[in-house]
Design an enzyme around this catalytic site. Structure first.
Site, short mmCIF file in Angstrom:
data_model
loop_
_atom_site.label_atom_id
_atom_site.label_comp_id
_atom_site.label_asym_id
_atom_site.label_seq_id
_atom_site.Cartn_x
_atom_site.Cartn_y
_atom_site.Cartn_z
N CYS A 101 64.65 44.89 -34.83
CA CYS A 101 65.10 44.19 -35.99
C CYS A 101 64.06 44.29 -37.30
CB CYS A 101 65.40 42.67 -35.51
SG CYS A 101 64.08 41.76 -35.16
N ASN A 153 60.68 41.62 -35.77
CA ASN A 153 60.44 41.38 -34.41
C ASN A 153 59.98 40.07 -33.77
OD1 ASN A 153 58.25 42.86 -31.81
ND2 ASN A 153 60.33 42.67 -31.62
N CYS A 178 62.77 37.35 -33.95
CA CYS A 178 64.08 36.63 -33.69
C CYS A 178 65.09 37.58 -33.01
CB CYS A 178 64.61 36.19 -34.94
SG CYS A 178 63.54 34.94 -35.91
N ARG A 179 65.68 38.32 -33.47
CA ARG A 179 66.44 39.19 -32.83
C ARG A 179 66.33 40.20 -31.76
NH1 ARG A 179 69.36 41.66 -38.15
NH2 ARG A 179 67.26 41.56 -38.71
N SER A 180 65.29 40.92 -32.12
CA SER A 180 64.92 41.83 -31.12
C SER A 180 64.11 41.23 -30.06
CB SER A 180 63.96 42.82 -31.59
OG SER A 180 62.72 42.50 -32.52
N ASP A 222 70.81 38.15 -39.14
CA ASP A 222 69.44 37.67 -38.95
C ASP A 222 69.56 36.24 -38.97
OD1 ASP A 222 66.77 37.13 -39.14
OD2 ASP A 222 66.34 38.42 -40.51
#
Length: 161
Positions: free
Chosen positions: A7, A10, A12-14, A123
């Protein structure tokens, strides 16, 4: 098989995607698959995931608190089989960094995994708990679908499209 979830920062999402994938891989006892995560930016290198991402993953029984942010590197295209990107911008950044022969290793994770009706993981950084929950639902669905896709590979190791 080595998978890298990507993402922007690095945090939140990933890391949530890495945590979800690790959990689903462990449940399926697929010890031949390893997972990591990275961001296309280096803003949060060395930092733990966002506290809201940690709390969201924890609510779903996954601990991502020990993960640390890092930036996507050109070398990752030699080390990982697939670079699973959260959105179109991250995909473009990853492919711009990739060696020419490895650009196709970078994919949009949700379509690659076979998730219908969604192409990107939004995001959640500027949102609230509900935004983190929405992102978790998508990365967890993608993690489950990724495991199923990898289970369908044939004896030659070819992963079906």
């Amino acid at each position: 098989m080595k998978l890298l979830v990507v993402c922007l920062g690095n945090i939140c999402r990933s890391p949530m995607g890495e945590g979800a994938l690790r959990a689903r891989i462990a449940q399926a006892r697929l010890d031949w698959i390893s997972v990591d995560s990275a961001g296309t930016s280096g803003w949060h290198a060395g930092e733990p995931p966002d506290r809201r991402a940690v709390a969201c993953a924890r609510r779903h029984g996954v601990d991502i608190s020990s993960l640390r942010g890092r930036q996507l590197r050109r070398e990752d295209f030699f080390d990982f089989d697939y670079i699973l990107c959260a959105d179109h911008d991250n995909l473009a950044e990853a492919r711009a960094l990739a060696p020419e022969h490895a650009r196709e290793r970078a994919v949009l994770w949700l379509p690659w995994a076979g998730i219908a009706g969604a192409t990107v993981v939004p995001d959640p950084y500027y949102g609230g708990q509900e935004d983190f929950e929405q992102s978790w639902a998508l990365v967890d669905a993608a993690a489950r679908a990724t495991v199923q896709r990898l289970l369908r590979r044939d004896d030659s190791g070819i992963i079906p499209t």
